[in-house]
Every structure is written in structure tokens, then in C-alpha cells.
Design a protein around this motif. Structure first.
Motif, PDB file in Angstrom:
ATOM      1  N   HIS A  57       0.832  -1.208   0.000  1.00 43.58           N
ATOM      2  CA  HIS A  57       0.000   0.000   0.000  1.00 43.58           C
ATOM      3  C   HIS A  57       0.864   1.253   0.000  1.00 43.58           C
ATOM      4  CE1 HIS A  57      -4.058  -1.537   0.328  1.00 43.58           C
ATOM      5  NE2 HIS A  57      -3.755  -2.291   1.372  1.00 43.58           N
ATOM      6  N   CYS A  58       1.867   1.270   0.870  1.00 40.80           N
ATOM      7  CA  CYS A  58       2.739   2.447   0.973  1.00 40.80           C
ATOM      8  C   CYS A  58       3.496   2.683  -0.326  1.00 40.80           C
ATOM      9  CB  CYS A  58       3.725   2.276   2.130  1.00 40.80           C
ATOM     10  SG  CYS A  58       2.941   2.240   3.764  1.00 40.80           S
ATOM     11  N   GLY A  59       3.990   1.601  -0.942  1.00 45.36           N
ATOM     12  CA  GLY A  59       4.681   1.726  -2.218  1.00 45.36           C
ATOM     13  C   GLY A  59       3.772   2.265  -3.302  1.00 45.36           C
ATOM     14  N   HIS A  60       2.509   1.826  -3.293  1.00 47.26           N
ATOM     15  CA  HIS A  60       1.526   2.305  -4.265  1.00 47.26           C
ATOM     16  C   HIS A  60       1.262   3.796  -4.071  1.00 47.26           C
ATOM     17  CE1 HIS A  60      -2.353   2.852  -6.298  1.00 47.26           C
ATOM     18  NE2 HIS A  60      -2.093   1.737  -6.971  1.00 47.26           N
ATOM     19  N   GLU A  61       1.172   4.222  -2.819  1.00 50.10           N
ATOM     20  CA  GLU A  61       0.930   5.641  -2.541  1.00 50.10           C
ATOM     21  C   GLU A  61       2.066   6.517  -3.059  1.00 50.10           C
ATOM     22  OE1 GLU A  61      -1.876   6.992  -1.201  1.00 50.10           O
ATOM     23  OE2 GLU A  61      -2.656   4.948  -1.342  1.00 50.10           O
ATOM     24  N   ARG A  62       3.280   5.998  -2.982  1.00 52.71           N
ATOM     25  CA  ARG A  62       4.442   6.794  -3.361  1.00 52.71           C
ATOM     26  C   ARG A  62       4.752   6.726  -4.857  1.00 52.71           C
ATOM     27  NH1 ARG A  62       6.848  11.377  -2.344  1.00 52.71           N
ATOM     28  NH2 ARG A  62       9.112  11.345  -2.534  1.00 52.71           N
ATOM     29  N   ALA A  63       4.586   5.543  -5.456  1.00 49.86           N
ATOM     30  CA  ALA A  63       5.060   5.371  -6.841  1.00 49.86           C
ATOM     31  C   ALA A  63       4.124   4.534  -7.705  1.00 49.86           C
ATOM     32  CB  ALA A  63       6.457   4.754  -6.830  1.00 49.86           C
TER      33      ALA A  63
END
Length: 376
Positions: free
Chosen positions: A69-75
Motif C-alpha cells: 500500500h505504501c509503495g503504491h501511494e508513493r510510486a
């Protein structure tokens, strides 16, 4: 910052977390919150809480799914896959090496003194995250009451998914009735239900290993103990693995950094060598990537819906309550002598007294203290 640089940043952050994330999902999420919310400001605490609440409702390893989820939010979508892969990679490599060691020498290296220091140290990290996330989740006294009830039921042994769903549904009914708003919203079904079929074969191929672990990854809720039950049914009862071998494999997943599901790498190596390890790893983690890919775009839409925002708010406070329950149980299991209590107190002083200290230093310091105190 362009997309390539964001992907590199995501890779570095989650590879680093993957190397030092000991202590189980609650500790992993606490470290993640420090990195992506407090330190890097990729999202605010409210959205991070929403992601935790939603992630608790789908199968798979919660902390690994939170990295996605965090990776999706960033990139974006590429960030989702990069974050998940980088977080899992260190644990998979370490577990693979241990699997080779175990196969070659029939035993595991002695790491107990280091782990005995890490366990009490991460209690302070979890406590810090609970306090920070709890302040954001506790929006009114009603949510506080629901949180206390979820905590009580969790300590009494009620399944965490049942507790979360029940709290969320109650929250919708209560807050909708209170607000007296006539609002309609689309239904949301977060579950994908799979049925485990019975496989009957003697010699294992990499494809069979892949399928076996894919099924487990697609339905897995709960802790490493639940994973043990699934793998016992899939492997031990069919004669593919002995129970002592399975216990050793679960132990490896517990004392290596990152997700406990790296146990799959260890077992896959035992069943079918190098390619068996690769197949088992892909199989158990692939469902999580698919679930998060489907779920992530829905979370902001849930927050915009009045009814589903009630659901998220209630699930969020319930998730914090479950983290508190985990902390309580871990404390009872961990703080059993003066050495563990001393390390935990040092962790609390470091995390609250020196607010800018990185939790990874707490983990490293705890492991060294554990080793030194074992010599006393």
C-alpha cells in the motif's frame, strides 16, 4: 521527484525495513509508520490508519501488504510491487541460506541470545505506534468504547477478523442512526473466498509446491500459529514433511526479519530444492500482491462514502485495540526475567526520550544487549 527516483526511494526504504523488521506485524507496522508517515510524509496518519483497517480485512500477511500500500501511494502500481518485493527479499534470502544450512548439517545456528534481546526491544516500538495511531483513531468517546470492547474480546480469544468486521458493522449502524442521514452507498465486499482442495501425489514438483503455497496465501488470516495449522494440514498430514521439520521451519520464520511467511522459502527448499524454495515463496506471497492491487484504489472511495467512513473509523480504532492486545500478550510472553525487563525499559527510554531515534537502532541495540546479558 520523477517516477524512477520515487521507485528507487521505495526500494531503499522497504529493503532497509526488510533487513531490520523483527517482532511480527505490529512491530513492522510501527516501523513503517515511523518511516513513511513521520519521517517522509508520504501520507497522513488518517490515510495510514485507513490502510491498516482495510488490510486487516483481507487474507495474507498484514505488514507485507501494508508495504505494498505504501509503495503504491508513493510510486503507483510499480511502487506496490517494488515495495513488497524489497521488503520480502532479505527474509527470503536469509531463510534460503538457513534452509541450505539445515539440509546440510541437520540443525540451525544458535541465534537465541540475539532474539531474546530483540523481542523486549520491539515492545517499545509497538507501544509508540499504538499511542500515535490511537490519538488519531480516537475521534470520540463512542469509538473509544468500541475500542475497549474489541480489546476485551481480542484478549478473550475472539478471532481478530470477526472482531474487526463486527466492530465495523456496529459502527455503521450506530453512527448512521446517530447522524440520521439518509445516505445510500454502494456495497463493498472485501473478501475473496477460496476452498482448499485435497491433493494426492507423492513426488513434489515445483508447480505442485507453487500451487500448495498459493492456496495457503490466498486464505491465510491471523498469526504464525494459524500458518502452522494450515501448513500442518497441507504438508504433515500428507507425509511431505515431519512435524519437527515444520516446527523448525516456523521457528526460522519467527527469528528472521520481515514476514513470518518466509517460512515458505525454508519449506520449499526442503521439498524440492532451490526451485522449490522459489515456487513456495512466489506461491505464498502472490495472492497478497493481487489483493492489495484490487483493494488500494477502493480505500479513498470508502473514506468519501458517509456509511463506509463510519465503517473505516470503527475498524481503525478496532485495529489499534488489536495491536494493544498483541502488545499485552507479547509482554506476558517476553518479560519473564530481569534481563528482558531491562532491555524493554531501555527501549522505552530510547523511543520516548530521544524522539528522533530510528526504531531500527532500537532493534540492533536490543539484539546486542540480549547477547551481552546472556553472558552474565
Amino acid at each position: 521527484m520523477n517516477k524512477k527516483k520515487k521507485l528507487i526511494e521505495v526500494a531503499i526504504v522497504f529493503f532497509k525495513l526488510g533487513c531490520f523488521a523483527f517482532g511480527g506485524p505490529a512491530a513492522h507496522i510501527a516501523m513503517m509508520e515511523n518511516e513513511v508517515v513521520d519521517k517522509r510524509k508520504w501520507m497522513d496518519k488518517q490515510h495510514f490508519l485507513d490502510l491498516i483497517g482495510a488490510t486487516n480485512l483481507i487474507p495474507g500477511p498484514n505488514s507485507t501488504e501494508m508495504t505494498m500500500h505504501c509503495g503504491h501511494e508513493r510510486a503507483g502500481i510499480a511502487g506496490l510491487f517494488v515495495a513488497g518485493a524489497c521488503f520480502v527479499f532479505p527474509a527470503v534470502v536469509i531463510t534460503g541460506v538457513l534452509a541450505w544450512f539445515y539440509t546440510s548439517y541437520g540443525q540451525l545456528p544458535e541465534v537465541t541470545p540475539f532474539i531474546s534481546g530483540i523481542k523486549p526491544a520491539v515492545l517499545a516500538i509497538i507501544l509508540s505506534a499504538i499511542l500515535k495511531l490511537g490519538k488519531k483513531a480516537l475521534k470520540n468517546w463512542e469509538l473509544g468504547t468500541i475500542g475497549v470492547l474489541v480489546l476485551i474480546f481480542s484478549l478473550l480469544g475472539v478471532n481478530e477478523v470477526i472482531a474487526l468486521l463486527s466492530a465495523g458493522l456496529f459502527g455503521i449502524l450506530y453512527f448512521y442512526s446517530k447522524s440520521k442521514l439518509n445516505t445510500s452507498s454502494k456495497s463493498f465486499a472485501p473478501f475473496f473466498i477460496f476452498k482448499i482442495s485435497t491433493l494426492t501425489f507423492i513426488k513434489l514438483s515445483s508447480i505442485k509446491v507453487l500451487w500448495t503455497f498459493f492456496k495457503v496465501g490466498a486464505i491465510l488470516y491471523g498469526s504464525g500459529y494459524v500458518l502452522f495449522a494450515y501448513l500442518d494440514a497441507e504438508l504433515v498430514t500428507k507425509g511431505w514433511l515431519t512435524r519437527p521439520e515444520l516446527i523448525d521451519a516456523i521457528a526460522v520464520g519467527q527469528f528472521t526479519p520481515g514476514p513470518v511467511l518466509s517460512t515458505a522459502t525454508f519449506i520449499g527448499y526442503q521439498l524440492a530444492g532451490f526451485w522449490g524454495a522459489i515456487a513456495a515463496t512466489l506461491g505464498i506471497f502472490l495472492p497478497s500482491f493481487l489483493f492489495v492491487l484490487l483493494l488500494n484504489p477502493l480505500v479513498p472511495k470508502m473514506r468519501k462514502s458517509i456509511l463506509l467512513s463510519y465503517f473505516l473509523d470503527t475498524v481503525n480504532i478496532a485495529a489499534v485495540a488489536i495491536m494493544l492486545s498483541v502488545l499485552f500478550v507479547m509482554s506476558l510472553d517476553t518479560l519473564i526475567d530481569w534481563k528482558a525487563i531491562s532491555i524493554a525499559l531501555v527501549g522505552v527510554i530510547m523511543i520516548f526520550g530521544f524522539k528522533k531515534v530510528n526504531p531500527m537502532w532500537i532493534v540492533l541495540g536490543g539484539s546486542l544487549l540480549g547477547y551481552m546479558l546472556s553472558l552474565v
